[in-house]
Design an enzyme around this catalytic site. Structure first.
Site, PDB file in Angstrom:
ATOM      1  N   CYS A 182      43.458 -33.282 -28.882  1.00 27.22           N
ATOM      2  CA  CYS A 182      43.742 -31.851 -28.756  1.00 27.22           C
ATOM      3  C   CYS A 182      44.899 -31.470 -29.687  1.00 27.22           C
ATOM      4  O   CYS A 182      45.914 -32.180 -29.745  1.00 27.22           O
ATOM      5  CB  CYS A 182      44.116 -31.520 -27.316  1.00 27.22           C
ATOM      6  SG  CYS A 182      44.578 -29.795 -27.136  1.00 27.22           S
ATOM      7  N   HIS A 208      37.353 -36.695 -17.898  1.00 27.79           N
ATOM      8  CA  HIS A 208      37.261 -37.283 -16.555  1.00 27.79           C
ATOM      9  C   HIS A 208      36.192 -36.559 -15.757  1.00 27.79           C
ATOM     10  O   HIS A 208      36.486 -35.890 -14.775  1.00 27.79           O
ATOM     11  CB  HIS A 208      38.610 -37.203 -15.846  1.00 27.79           C
ATOM     12  CG  HIS A 208      39.673 -38.022 -16.500  1.00 27.79           C
ATOM     13  ND1 HIS A 208      39.613 -39.389 -16.567  1.00 27.79           N
ATOM     14  CD2 HIS A 208      40.799 -37.675 -17.145  1.00 27.79           C
ATOM     15  CE1 HIS A 208      40.666 -39.846 -17.201  1.00 27.79           C
ATOM     16  NE2 HIS A 208      41.398 -38.818 -17.572  1.00 27.79           N
ATOM     17  N   GLU A 216      47.906 -40.235 -22.624  1.00 19.81           N
ATOM     18  CA  GLU A 216      48.641 -39.294 -23.487  1.00 19.81           C
ATOM     19  C   GLU A 216      50.107 -39.722 -23.592  1.00 19.81           C
ATOM     20  O   GLU A 216      50.703 -39.685 -24.680  1.00 19.81           O
ATOM     21  CB  GLU A 216      48.543 -37.876 -22.922  1.00 19.81           C
ATOM     22  CG  GLU A 216      49.281 -36.866 -23.800  1.00 19.81           C
ATOM     23  CD  GLU A 216      49.360 -35.482 -23.171  1.00 19.81           C
ATOM     24  OE1 GLU A 216      48.425 -35.090 -22.450  1.00 19.81           O
ATOM     25  OE2 GLU A 216      50.364 -34.791 -23.412  1.00 19.81           O
ATOM     26  N   CYS A 268      51.160 -27.434 -22.346  1.00 24.09           N
ATOM     27  CA  CYS A 268      50.099 -26.637 -22.949  1.00 24.09           C
ATOM     28  C   CYS A 268      49.924 -25.334 -22.180  1.00 24.09           C
ATOM     29  O   CYS A 268      49.978 -25.297 -20.966  1.00 24.09           O
ATOM     30  CB  CYS A 268      48.859 -27.502 -22.959  1.00 24.09           C
ATOM     31  SG  CYS A 268      47.394 -26.683 -22.566  1.00 24.09           S
ATOM     32  N   HIS A 289      43.377 -36.886 -25.269  1.00 26.05           N
ATOM     33  CA  HIS A 289      44.705 -37.438 -24.960  1.00 26.05           C
ATOM     34  C   HIS A 289      45.418 -38.034 -26.174  1.00 26.05           C
ATOM     35  O   HIS A 289      46.612 -38.253 -26.132  1.00 26.05           O
ATOM     36  CB  HIS A 289      44.583 -38.598 -23.959  1.00 26.05           C
ATOM     37  CG  HIS A 289      43.962 -38.211 -22.662  1.00 26.05           C
ATOM     38  ND1 HIS A 289      44.252 -37.052 -22.017  1.00 26.05           N
ATOM     39  CD2 HIS A 289      43.070 -38.857 -21.864  1.00 26.05           C
ATOM     40  CE1 HIS A 289      43.569 -36.990 -20.889  1.00 26.05           C
ATOM     41  NE2 HIS A 289      42.837 -38.071 -20.773  1.00 26.05           N
ATOM     42  N   HIS A 319      49.693 -42.839 -18.118  1.00 30.21           N
ATOM     43  CA  HIS A 319      48.679 -41.923 -18.650  1.00 30.21           C
ATOM     44  C   HIS A 319      48.510 -42.142 -20.160  1.00 30.21           C
ATOM     45  O   HIS A 319      49.501 -42.277 -20.888  1.00 30.21           O
ATOM     46  CB  HIS A 319      49.090 -40.478 -18.365  1.00 30.21           C
ATOM     47  CG  HIS A 319      48.001 -39.494 -18.613  1.00 30.21           C
ATOM     48  ND1 HIS A 319      47.648 -39.071 -19.875  1.00 30.21           N
ATOM     49  CD2 HIS A 319      47.147 -38.881 -17.763  1.00 30.21           C
ATOM     50  CE1 HIS A 319      46.653 -38.221 -19.782  1.00 30.21           C
ATOM     51  NE2 HIS A 319      46.318 -38.086 -18.509  1.00 30.21           N
ATOM     52  N   CYS A 332      39.173 -26.380 -20.699  1.00 32.61           N
ATOM     53  CA  CYS A 332      40.194 -25.739 -21.526  1.00 32.61           C
ATOM     54  C   CYS A 332      39.729 -25.813 -22.987  1.00 32.61           C
ATOM     55  O   CYS A 332      38.712 -26.446 -23.306  1.00 32.61           O
ATOM     56  CB  CYS A 332      41.513 -26.491 -21.381  1.00 32.61           C
ATOM     57  SG  CYS A 332      41.367 -28.196 -21.918  1.00 32.61           S
ATOM     58  N   SER A 353      41.677 -37.324 -12.831  1.00 32.36           N
ATOM     59  CA  SER A 353      42.157 -36.358 -13.823  1.00 32.36           C
ATOM     60  C   SER A 353      43.542 -35.880 -13.417  1.00 32.36           C
ATOM     61  O   SER A 353      43.732 -35.270 -12.357  1.00 32.36           O
ATOM     62  CB  SER A 353      41.190 -35.170 -13.896  1.00 32.36           C
ATOM     63  OG  SER A 353      41.866 -34.014 -14.340  1.00 32.36           O
ATOM     64  N   SER A 381      38.763 -30.496 -17.165  1.00 33.53           N
ATOM     65  CA  SER A 381      37.606 -31.290 -17.581  1.00 33.53           C
ATOM     66  C   SER A 381      36.388 -31.014 -16.695  1.00 33.53           C
ATOM     67  O   SER A 381      35.482 -31.842 -16.617  1.00 33.53           O
ATOM     68  CB  SER A 381      37.971 -32.779 -17.583  1.00 33.53           C
ATOM     69  OG  SER A 381      38.583 -33.135 -16.367  1.00 33.53           O
TER      70      SER A 381
HETATM   71  S1  SF4 Z   1      46.573 -30.072 -24.052  1.00 24.98           S
HETATM   72 FE1  SF4 Z   1      45.076 -30.840 -22.613  1.00 24.98          FE
HETATM   73  S2  SF4 Z   1      44.836 -29.189 -21.128  1.00 24.98           S
HETATM   74 FE2  SF4 Z   1      45.823 -28.303 -22.934  1.00 24.98          FE
HETATM   75  S3  SF4 Z   1      44.151 -27.460 -24.199  1.00 24.98           S
HETATM   76 FE3  SF4 Z   1      44.577 -29.550 -24.860  1.00 24.98          FE
HETATM   77  S4  SF4 Z   1      43.173 -30.844 -23.758  1.00 24.98           S
HETATM   78 FE4  SF4 Z   1      43.289 -28.894 -22.692  1.00 24.98          FE
END
Ligand code: SF4
Length: 280
Positions: free
Chosen positions: A95, A41, A125, A190, A73, A123, A12, A218, A262
């Site tokens: 991200c 991952h 995140e 997302c 994360h 997790h 992504c 993952s 990933s």
């Molecule tokens: S939130 Fe996670 S899945 Fe979405 S773009 Fe960012 S890294 Fe990728």
């Protein structure tokens, strides 16, 4: 055999960005370079980065000097403070979508909402979201887990782990709405995850078997495989093309291939080549 490859599977935006940041750091930085946890991952990608001089550590205290890259994360404010205290240079590859979720979590606490985080308890995140939302925050993995008495008559705010499925959020919202005095939902899922899931489900409905490629640890890939399995029980979650078994595809006229965020996209092509070479 007809093979359908998802146009939305594989890296992504956030993962590609983090890998670019890590490779730039490897070529530009002086001193040792580490990522806080594996950058993604995917053991193959992590090994290649290690060869380029970027290796994972579990916590800032394992780093004496140099650069620490934060992965997609995100991390708790406490981790950033600890790294800064130790004089470590931080390169933040969190991200941008995760950053937005962190900001929303923090704003819920400031505005007096009882923060509910929809996501997986352990997790990374989610751990960082909780740290941003403050000590009143509660985590639920699904609507059934919510203890309704804890939200009755209260002003409740929701933030969602970016990789959650939309059905999970809809079920939680339906459970919360009649109970709360006020309900604010930040849909921080997302887009990339949603689009990848939608495309995978579209293909899975047309297929007699599905291959989902990505790390077993993952969250994103595991959820993708679960969703595909709901519409096509002959769904196989693999980490590597070498795991594929010819008998999984016996009698299958159409096979769909997708991959978690990933996973290098070329692994989907490798799976397609394997099917062409091994289909009965
Ligand atoms: S939130 Fe996670 S899945 Fe979405 S773009 Fe960012 S890294 Fe990728």
């Amino acid at each position: 055999m007809k093979i359908l490859i998802s146009s939305r599977g594989g890296y992504c935006y956030g993962v590609q960005r983090a890998l670019d940041i890590a490779h730039d750091a490897a070529s530009d930085s002086q001193g040792p370079i580490h990522t806080l946890g594996p950058i993604i991952h995917n053991p193959g990608v992590v090994n290649r980065l290690a060869e380029a001089g970027v290796s994972p550590v579990d916590k800032p205290s394992q780093v004496e000097s140099g650069t620490l890259i934060l992965r997609t994360h995100g991390v708790t404010p406490q981790v950033i403070a600890e790294a800064k205290e130790r004089g470590i240079r931080i390169v933040d590859a969190t991200c941008p979508y995760v950053k937005v979720a962190q900001e929303k979590a923090s704003s819920l606490q400031q505005q007096g909402y009882l923060p509910i985080i929809l996501g997986e308890h352990e997790h990374p995140e989610v751990v960082a979201l909780v740290a941003n939302a403050g000590e009143r925050a509660a985590v639920v993995e699904n609507a059934e887990e919510l203890k309704i008495g804890t939200v009755k008559g209260k002003k409740v705010g929701v933030v969602v782990q970016t990789t959650q499925a939309s059905g999970n959020l809809a079920a939680l919202a339906a459970r919360l709405a009649p109970a709360c005095r006020e309900l604010l939902i930040h849909n921080t899922m997302c887009n990339a995850t949603q689009k990848c899931q939608d495309e995978a489900l579209k293909l899975a409905r047309k297929a007699d078997a599905v291959i989902v490629i990505g790390g077993r640890n993952s969250a994103n890939t595991t959820r993708l495989a679960q969703l595909c399995a709901e519409v096509q029980p002959r769904t196989h979650h693999i980490e590597d093309v070498e795991e594929l078994q010819p008998e999984w595809f016996a009698g299958a006229g159409t096979v769909a291939i997708t991959a978690g965020a990933s996973t290098p996209p070329e692994q989907m092509d490798a799976a397609a080549r394997w099917l062409e070479d091994n289909s009965p």
